[in-house]
Write an enzyme that holds these catalytic residues in place. Structure first.
Site, PDB file in Angstrom:
ATOM      1  CD  GLU A  96      11.575  -7.472  -3.691  1.00  0.00           C
ATOM      2  OE1 GLU A  96      10.458  -7.019  -4.042  1.00  0.00           O
ATOM      3  OE2 GLU A  96      12.350  -8.055  -4.466  1.00  0.00           O
TER       4      GLU A  96
ATOM      5  CG  PHE B 110      20.519  -4.748 -15.138  1.00  0.00           C
ATOM      6  CD1 PHE B 110      19.328  -4.305 -15.693  1.00  0.00           C
ATOM      7  CD2 PHE B 110      20.537  -5.976 -14.483  1.00  0.00           C
ATOM      8  CE1 PHE B 110      18.168  -5.069 -15.601  1.00  0.00           C
ATOM      9  CE2 PHE B 110      19.382  -6.750 -14.395  1.00  0.00           C
ATOM     10  CZ  PHE B 110      18.199  -6.289 -14.959  1.00  0.00           C
ATOM     11  CD  GLN B 111      17.716  -6.093 -11.364  1.00  0.00           C
ATOM     12  OE1 GLN B 111      18.455  -6.859 -10.749  1.00  0.00           O
ATOM     13  NE2 GLN B 111      16.446  -6.371 -11.614  1.00  0.00           N
TER      14      GLN B 111
ATOM     15  CE  LYS C 285      26.670 -11.443  -8.251  1.00  0.00           C
ATOM     16  NZ  LYS C 285      25.999 -11.612  -9.556  1.00  0.00           N
TER      17      LYS C 285
ATOM     18  CG  MET D 241      -9.954   6.868   7.593  1.00  0.00           C
ATOM     19  SD  MET D 241     -11.088   7.161   8.958  1.00  0.00           S
ATOM     20  CE  MET D 241     -10.263   6.242  10.259  1.00  0.00           C
TER      21      MET D 241
HETATM   22  C1  LIG Z   1      -0.583   2.920   1.078  1.00  0.00           C
HETATM   23  C2  LIG Z   1      -1.687   3.840   1.425  1.00  0.00           C
HETATM   24  N1  LIG Z   1      -2.401   4.439   0.431  1.00  0.00           N
HETATM   25  C3  LIG Z   1      -3.432   5.266   0.755  1.00  0.00           C
HETATM   26  C4  LIG Z   1      -3.762   5.512   2.053  1.00  0.00           C
HETATM   27  C5  LIG Z   1      -4.910   6.454   2.384  1.00  0.00           C
HETATM   28  N2  LIG Z   1      -5.975   5.729   3.100  1.00  0.00           N
HETATM   29  C6  LIG Z   1      -6.093   5.740   4.439  1.00  0.00           C
HETATM   30  S1  LIG Z   1      -7.320   4.769   4.984  1.00  0.00           S
HETATM   31  C7  LIG Z   1      -7.757   4.335   3.419  1.00  0.00           C
HETATM   32  C8  LIG Z   1      -8.896   3.410   3.167  1.00  0.00           C
HETATM   33  C9  LIG Z   1      -8.635   2.038   3.645  1.00  0.00           C
HETATM   34  O1  LIG Z   1      -9.628   1.195   3.149  1.00  0.00           O
HETATM   35  P1  LIG Z   1      -9.872  -0.222   3.756  1.00  0.00           P
HETATM   36  O2  LIG Z   1      -8.592  -0.953   3.855  1.00  0.00           O
HETATM   37  O3  LIG Z   1     -10.955  -0.884   3.022  1.00  0.00           O
HETATM   38  O4  LIG Z   1     -10.286   0.101   5.247  1.00  0.00           O
HETATM   39  P2  LIG Z   1     -11.647   0.749   5.817  1.00  0.00           P
HETATM   40  O5  LIG Z   1     -11.337   2.178   6.094  1.00  0.00           O
HETATM   41  O6  LIG Z   1     -12.705   0.576   4.794  1.00  0.00           O
HETATM   42  O7  LIG Z   1     -11.895  -0.010   7.068  1.00  0.00           O
HETATM   43  C10 LIG Z   1      -6.935   4.957   2.488  1.00  0.00           C
HETATM   44  C11 LIG Z   1      -7.062   4.822   1.025  1.00  0.00           C
HETATM   45  C12 LIG Z   1      -2.977   4.877   3.040  1.00  0.00           C
HETATM   46  N3  LIG Z   1      -3.188   5.073   4.343  1.00  0.00           N
HETATM   47  N4  LIG Z   1      -1.981   4.031   2.703  1.00  0.00           N
END
Ligand SMILES: Cc1ncc(C[n+]2csc(CCOP(=O)(O)OP(=O)(O)O)c2C)c(N)n1
Ligand SMILES: [Mg+2]
Lengths: 562, 161
Positions: free
Chosen positions: A55, A117-118, A167, A474
């Site tokens: 979802e 439920f749910q 529902k 990042m």
């Molecule tokens: C749902 C979620 N969890 C954690 C983060 C924290 N976060 C920001 S950038 C990142 C790394 C992203 O890795 P990747 O998709 O491999 O991209 P890259 O930076 O390597 O290009 C994380 C864990 C986030 N922004 N969103």
């Protein structure tokens, strides 16, 4: 439209009729016990329904559809876990002011409050992340509620609206009547800017010697890009955009100085710091933009054009607020301004542009991630670019040359990894004639890669280019810079073979391991007309540069091109 | 600085939680909140006392106005408004102290609304200062229980909010 006549239908059928009358053509959703009556009616209707595999993806797809088309996106789920799975997508849309309507099944009214439920209190849960929400308690009110929901989602400052549908309401017969207007005494957005304010602003703009236009996502959502460029040209003011404002002015326009803020161009950050007048349009002075507030643009007066009065002077003191729709206000502003004292200022900025261009380390053997974005930019000029979140997102913002609004879709406010792929699905469904490319990271893509099943089943040819650096890049960059290179749980090397993953779902999988393979792989994926994943093995420790550390002034810039 | 806000809202379920949630999520502090239906049965009126500087007040007002169910927000504090709170105070009382308590109540134009062998309940209305004052005087007898409404307020003169 047959809005005047009445007819006996059940709640589920009524809802479908409402959606049709609102001009909805596509829903993104996933069924379950408490929304079955609606799905049963959907079976016979002409509405297109894209069955996602989670979802969260339905909400992001509705969001991507909305950003790409300007229309309101719609997603559907069942109660409880279905509804809570929508939450991240709704929050993402809320933070970026995207119009979506989320429809959730709910347990029958007599069970509400029973921990049935749910059952989940989804109106309670989404209170802080929706513009407004409804729990339908009387089937006769359903048409009025749907009418209001679409109105609220798409007008004023847009945003998500949720309708929770018990529902039994879906099964109750009503006399269908669709109102043709809404009456909401507590909701009356202002569109027309105050003309006195517009005139005062025009005078300041005319007299400024170092003006700068700072454009945000509001310019895109109000379809005001043409008017923005017209104003910039009329007064010869440079234009910087936020991440959300990318596309408001073509990257190659001589007055464009790119993105500002944490990973903005040096010249945009220097320009805003030295400006004497900031013309903020549909932007909200977010902390990623202003850096340390006390040292932000110390000599500038501020004109702020925004449809949301609560954004005025929220973070930065505004001297001339103009509340209303950016498009209308810019139109009237252009009529009152005169050109201009900015020649010396533009010359100075052009000097910075030459001195500090966006660059990166050139390599002949390893693929630099920025190079991949440049290749996509050359190969797919008019594409809609969607991104996940991380370094690749910033490179996509910095190195693709955008030429039109609604062609850069990204989760700016919430920064949601997993947004890109499903949002790309929504964008492609809404704009089938466009090439849609999801620029992804290896981490982010794995957050919603199950949607490969969706694109294959529904034949939605989006191309995901996965910049595989083997890291949650990042976060790794922050660890490198601020935590002594202690890469605590950010290495994800060897997660999965992305080519085989694509193939397992029946999509096209391609890989590039040398710079020379990048362009051909991208072109082949686009040409194939199939859903595709292009895995690009990139330099694993490249950094996003320039960078302003969090909390520093935005002209305290680190250069990280090693 | 304290402000008294009169907030007209749709008289619907869930509106109170929308308003309360907004205050907590944006970190604004509510000193008191009173809610009741108005002369129009479709509209409820909340009287909310908040503290904060002008910037906070401006943000609170604007954020409240963004709620679809909020019809109008007015700052009606100060001399321009009649402000009242009501308190019920149950004090320990016996034959020796009853007369004195009644005397104090009289001075404050408060009323005795319940008498029992070992207690009396005083009903007092007024502004915050008055209620504090009577509370202080009654404390010597032993306050068993005290309940206060939030403040309610109307602007003076014929004008409505
Ligand atoms: C749902 C979620 N969890 C954690 C983060 C924290 N976060 C920001 S950038 C990142 C790394 C992203 O890795 P990747 O998709 O491999 O991209 P890259 O930076 O390597 O290009 C994380 C864990 C986030 N922004 N969103
Ligand atoms: Mg990565």
């Amino acid at each position: 439209m047959t809005t005047g006549s009445t007819e006996k239908v059940n709640g589920a059928r009524a809802l479908i009729k409402c959606l049709e009358l609102e001009g909805v053509d596509t829903l993104f959703g996933y069924p379950g016990g408490q929304i079955i009556p609606f799905y049963d009616e959907l079976y016979d209707s002409d509405l297109r329904h894209i069955l996602v595999r989670h979802e969260q993806a339905a909400a992001h797809a509705a969001d991507g559809y909305a950003r790409a088309t300007g229309k309101t996106g719609v997603c559907v789920s069942t109660s409880g876990p279905g509804a809570t799975n929508l939450v991240t997508g709704i929050a993402t849309a809320y933070m970026d002011s995207v119009p979506i309507v989320a429809l959730t099944g709910q347990v029958p009214r007599f069970l509400i409050g029973n921990d049935a439920f749910q059952e989940a209190d989804i109106t309670g849960i989404t209170l802080p992340i929706t513009k407004h929400n409804y729990l339908v308690q009387d089937a006769n009110e359903l048409p009025k509620i749907v009418k209001e929901a679409f109105h609220i989602a798409s007008t004023g400052r847009p945003g998500p609206v949720l309708i929770d549908l018990p529902k039994d309401i879906q099964n109750t017969e009503i006399d269908f009547y669709y109102p043709d207007k809404v009456e909401l005494r507590g909701y009356k957005p202002t569109y027309k800017g105050n003309i006195q304010q517009v005139k005062r602003a025009a005078e300041e703009i005319t007299n400024a010697s170092r003006p700068i236009i700072y454009a945000g996502g509001g310019v895109i959502s109000s379809n005001a890009s043409a008017e923005l460029v017209e104003l910039a040209e009329a007064v010869m003011a440079p234009v910087t955009t936020t991440l959300m404002g990318i596309g408001a002015i073509p990257t190659e326009h001589p007055l464009s100085i790119g993105m500002l803020g944490m990973h903005g161009t040096r010249y945009a950050n220097y320009s805003i710091q030295e400006s004497d007048l900031i013309i903020a349009v549909g932007a909200r002075f977010d902390d990623r933009v202003t850096g340390k507030l006390e040292s932000f643009a110390p000599n500038a007066r501020v004109i702020h054009i925004d449809i949301d009065p609560a954004e005025i002077s929220k973070n930065v003191k505004v001297h001339i607020p103009i509340v209303g729709d950016a498009k209308q206000i810019l139109r009237s502003l252009v009529k009152h301004v005169k050109c201009c004292n900015s020649a010396a200022w533009l010359e100075k900025i052009n000097g910075w542009k030459k001195e500090y261009p966006l660059t990166y380390r050139k390599e002949s053997e390893v693929i630099m991630p920025q190079f991949v974005v440049e290749q996509i930019s050359e190969a797919c000029k008019d594409a809609i670019i969607v991104t996940e979140v991380g370094q690749h997102q910033m490179w996509a913002a910095q190195f693709f040359k955008y030429s039109a609004p609604r062609t850069f879709l990204t989760s700016g406010g919430l920064g949601t990894m997993g947004y890109g792929f499903p949002a790309a699905i929504g964008a492609k469904v809404g704009r089938p004639e466009k090439t849609v490319i999801n620029i992804a990271g290896d981490g982010s893509f794995q957050m919603n890669s199950q949607e490969l099943a969706t694109v294959v089943q529904n034949d939605i040819p989006v191309v995901s280019v996965v910049l595989n650096n083997g890291y949650l890049g990042m976060v790794r960059q922050w660890q490198e810079l601020f935590f002594d290179r202690r890469y605590s749980y950010t290495c994800i090397k060897g997660s999965v073979d992305f080519v085989k993953l694509a193939e397992a779902y029946g999509a096209l999988g391609l890989r590039a391991e040398k710079p020379s393979e990048v362009r051909p792989a991208i072109e082949e994926a686009v040409r194939s007309g199939r859903p595709a994943v292009v895995e690009v093995i990139v330099e694993c420790e490249a950094n996003v540069s320039p960078m302003v550390p969090a909390g520093a002034a935005i002209n305290e810039i680190l250069d990280l091109e090693d | 600085m304290k402000h008294t806000l009169a907030v007209l809202v749709e008289n619907k379920s869930g509106v109170l939680s929308r308003v309360a949630a907004l205050f907590s999520r944006r970190g604004y502090n509510i000193d008191s909140l009173a809610v009741g239906v108005t002369e129009d049965p479709d509209i409820s009126r909340m009287t909310i006392v908040v503290h904060g500087d002008d910037h906070v007040l401006e943000q609170v007002t604007k954020q409240l106005n963004k709620l679809v169910d909020v019809i109008k927000v007015s700052d009606i504090g100060g001399d321009e408004a009649v402000e009242r709170e009501l308190a019920l105070i149950k004090v320990s009382a016996d034959v020796n102290t009853r007369a004195e308590i009644i005397q104090i109540a009289d001075i404050f134009r408060a009323r005795i609304v319940d008498v029992a062998p070992k207690s009396m309940t005083v009903e007092v209305t007024g502004d915050e200062g008055k209620i504090q004052a009577i509370e202080k005087l009654l404390r010597q007898f032993g306050i068993k229980e005290l309940v206060r409404t939030g403040k309610i307020a109307l602007t003076r003169g014929p004008k409505k909010v």
